[in-house]
Motif scaffolding. Structure first.
Motif, PDB file in Angstrom:
ATOM      1  N   UNK A  73       0.814  -1.213   0.000  1.00 12.45           N
ATOM      2  CA  UNK A  73       0.000   0.000   0.000  1.00 12.45           C
ATOM      3  C   UNK A  73       0.852   1.271   0.000  1.00 12.45           C
ATOM      4  N   UNK A  74       1.925   1.274   0.815  1.00 15.21           N
ATOM      5  CA  UNK A  74       2.768   2.474   0.862  1.00 15.21           C
ATOM      6  C   UNK A  74       3.420   2.717  -0.494  1.00 15.21           C
ATOM      7  N   UNK A  75       4.012   1.674  -1.083  1.00 13.45           N
ATOM      8  CA  UNK A  75       4.691   1.850  -2.373  1.00 13.45           C
ATOM      9  C   UNK A  75       3.693   2.247  -3.460  1.00 13.45           C
ATOM     10  N   UNK A  76       2.496   1.647  -3.454  1.00 11.52           N
ATOM     11  CA  UNK A  76       1.497   1.971  -4.475  1.00 11.52           C
ATOM     12  C   UNK A  76       1.128   3.444  -4.435  1.00 11.52           C
ATOM     13  N   UNK A  77       0.938   3.980  -3.231  1.00 10.69           N
ATOM     14  CA  UNK A  77       0.548   5.381  -3.113  1.00 10.69           C
ATOM     15  C   UNK A  77       1.735   6.315  -3.306  1.00 10.69           C
ATOM     16  N   UNK A  78       2.913   5.906  -2.826  1.00  9.18           N
ATOM     17  CA  UNK A  78       4.090   6.776  -2.921  1.00  9.18           C
ATOM     18  C   UNK A  78       4.552   6.956  -4.362  1.00  9.18           C
ATOM     19  N   UNK A  79       4.284   5.969  -5.213  1.00 10.99           N
ATOM     20  CA  UNK A  79       4.736   6.035  -6.608  1.00 10.99           C
ATOM     21  C   UNK A  79       3.604   6.358  -7.580  1.00 10.99           C
ATOM     22  N   UNK A  80       2.397   6.548  -7.058  1.00 12.87           N
ATOM     23  CA  UNK A  80       1.260   6.841  -7.942  1.00 12.87           C
ATOM     24  C   UNK A  80       1.404   8.220  -8.562  1.00 12.87           C
TER      25      UNK A  80
ATOM     26  N   UNK B 292       9.554  13.660  -4.302  1.00 12.08           N
ATOM     27  CA  UNK B 292      10.929  13.153  -4.197  1.00 12.08           C
ATOM     28  C   UNK B 292      11.085  11.813  -4.901  1.00 12.08           C
ATOM     29  N   UNK B 293      10.074  10.971  -4.784  1.00 11.36           N
ATOM     30  CA  UNK B 293      10.174   9.630  -5.351  1.00 11.36           C
ATOM     31  C   UNK B 293      10.914   8.690  -4.418  1.00 11.36           C
ATOM     32  N   UNK B 294      10.811   7.397  -4.690  1.00 19.10           N
ATOM     33  CA  UNK B 294      11.479   6.396  -3.857  1.00 19.10           C
ATOM     34  C   UNK B 294      12.801   5.984  -4.490  1.00 19.10           C
ATOM     35  N   UNK B 295      13.869   6.001  -3.706  1.00 17.60           N
ATOM     36  CA  UNK B 295      15.162   5.537  -4.189  1.00 17.60           C
ATOM     37  C   UNK B 295      15.084   4.033  -4.428  1.00 17.60           C
ATOM     38  N   UNK B 296      15.729   3.520  -5.500  1.00 14.93           N
ATOM     39  CA  UNK B 296      15.678   2.082  -5.789  1.00 14.93           C
ATOM     40  C   UNK B 296      16.067   1.192  -4.611  1.00 14.93           C
ATOM     41  N   UNK B 297      16.978   1.658  -3.771  1.00 16.39           N
ATOM     42  CA  UNK B 297      17.399   0.857  -2.621  1.00 16.39           C
ATOM     43  C   UNK B 297      16.225   0.645  -1.659  1.00 16.39           C
ATOM     44  N   UNK B 298      15.316   1.617  -1.604  1.00 17.34           N
ATOM     45  CA  UNK B 298      14.135   1.498  -0.749  1.00 17.34           C
ATOM     46  C   UNK B 298      12.980   0.858  -1.504  1.00 17.34           C
ATOM     47  N   UNK B 299      12.809   1.275  -2.764  1.00 17.62           N
ATOM     48  CA  UNK B 299      11.649   0.807  -3.518  1.00 17.62           C
ATOM     49  C   UNK B 299      11.719  -0.684  -3.824  1.00 17.62           C
TER      50      UNK B 299
ATOM     51  N   UNK C 286      10.505  -2.866  -0.980  1.00 13.91           N
ATOM     52  CA  UNK C 286       9.066  -2.676  -0.850  1.00 13.91           C
ATOM     53  C   UNK C 286       8.316  -3.402  -1.963  1.00 13.91           C
ATOM     54  N   UNK C 287       8.891  -3.359  -3.174  1.00  8.37           N
ATOM     55  CA  UNK C 287       8.269  -4.044  -4.308  1.00  8.37           C
ATOM     56  C   UNK C 287       8.245  -5.554  -4.087  1.00  8.37           C
ATOM     57  N   UNK C 288       9.360  -6.108  -3.589  1.00 12.89           N
ATOM     58  CA  UNK C 288       9.432  -7.550  -3.343  1.00 12.89           C
ATOM     59  C   UNK C 288       8.437  -7.970  -2.267  1.00 12.89           C
ATOM     60  N   UNK C 289       8.367  -7.184  -1.188  1.00 13.70           N
ATOM     61  CA  UNK C 289       7.411  -7.501  -0.123  1.00 13.70           C
ATOM     62  C   UNK C 289       5.975  -7.386  -0.636  1.00 13.70           C
ATOM     63  N   UNK C 290       5.701  -6.340  -1.393  1.00 15.99           N
ATOM     64  CA  UNK C 290       4.353  -6.150  -1.919  1.00 15.99           C
ATOM     65  C   UNK C 290       3.946  -7.237  -2.893  1.00 15.99           C
TER      66      UNK C 290
END
Length: 320
Positions: A53-60, A195-202, A205-209
């Motif tokens: 949910x966080x990644x979906x909204x943060x990158x929308x 700002x967007x999510x840095x790949x190291x963080x994203x 989050x993508x793998x967990x999601x």
């Protein structure tokens, strides 16, 4: 419309059925013990869903969302939710059942189905719906359930009687600090920074999601293996009928009444025709309400969707 294994409906639904089946087999073989089910539910609800949910909204890309096209979807779903809630009675169990009748499996089934059937243009319409699906429907359901739970505790004497304003304030607080709305709100606020999510963080989050859907469906199967379906077949069939037949029918009628047609209408109605989403199962587990009924409804509605979604796609082709 002939159904083959490479048909969009079957190719999207069969993996879901297989994942539930794998969980069912694992439960029957006792590879996953009963006492571990609650821990797995917490893993999905408190870790995997948070990341998704966080990644979906943060990158929308919120500036590209056509809010007008999704407004009707949520108005119809909201009206249906409250009508079912009042028909069944104002209690937390009824709220979970009503949520099951309106909350679609848009991610695990909807995305591959629409991609195969309608291509990138269809996906754009679906992603507009998905971007706000959890934000609108789960937040609405959380607030309503928290209010009803607070009222039930007061009625049973578990909590002292408070002024209605205090009860509402406490329920809203519990809803905002809830594991579902909180990452949605946090992700939305973060997206506003640009700002967007840095790949190291994203990437983590993508793998967990991405693990959410498979693990949640396997967990449905494990729970199903420990559930006596017989007593819940009638109720599960009713919920499945509301979800896969009445929900898309109301969406189609509302769309036609407002003059909608073509791809936007087709994707909207297909989304409504999808089976009960796994998030409802997690809600029932968290609040300990209608757990066996919702578990059975997820399985039965998934099977029913093979037919109902096919009919919807036949009646509402791309250029309808």
């Amino acid at each position: 419309m002939a159904l083959t294994l490479d048909h969009p409906v079957l190719s999207s639904l069969l993996p879901v059925v297989l994942l539930i089946g794998i969980g069912f087999l694992a439960g029957r073989l006792k590879l996953v013990r009963g006492e571990a089910v609650r821990d797995l539910s917490n893993l999905v609800f408190l870790v995997l869903v948070q990341a998704l949910l966080f990644r979906s909204m943060a990158t929308a890309q919120l500036d590209k969302l056509d809010l007008r096209s999704v407004a009707l979807y949520y108005i119809v779903a909201g009206v249906m939710f409250f009508v079912l809630l009042f028909i069944q009675g104002l209690n937390s169990r009824s709220a979970v059942v009503a949520l099951a009748a309106i909350f679609s499996n848009t991610l695990m089934i909807g995305v591959p189905l629409v991609q195969l059937a309608y291509g990138p243009a269809g996906l754009l319409n679906l992603f507009t719906l998905i971007s706000m699906h959890a934000l609108v429907l789960l937040t609405l359901a959380t607030i309503v359930i928290e209010l009803l739970v607070a009222r039930e505790k007061e009625a049973s004497g578990e909590a002292g009687r408070r002024h209605i304003a205090a009860t509402v304030a406490q329920a809203v607080k519990n809803a905002i600090l809830h594991p579902v709305p909180l990452p949605i709100i946090a992700g939305f606020l973060y997206s506003l920074t640009g700002i967007g999510l840095h790949p190291i963080v994203e990437r983590p989050l993508e793998l967990l999601g991405s693990a959410f859907g498979p693990v949640a469906l396997v967990l449905v199967g494990v729970t199903l293996s420990r559930t006596a379906i017989g007593p819940h077949v009638k109720g599960a069939l009713m919920i499945s009928g509301l979800k896969t037949i009445l929900h898309p029918a109301l969406m189609a009628l509302a769309g036609w009444a407002l003059g909608l047609s073509g791809l936007p209408l087709a994707v909207m109605v297909v989304a409504a025709a999808l089976p009960v989403g796994a998030n409802v199962f997690l809600f029932s587990q968290r609040y300990h309400k209608a757990e066996e009924l919702v578990t059975a409804s997820v399985a039965i509605s998934t099977a029913m969707a093979v037919v109902t979604v096919s009919v919807v796609m036949w009646l509402l082709p791309r250029g309808a």
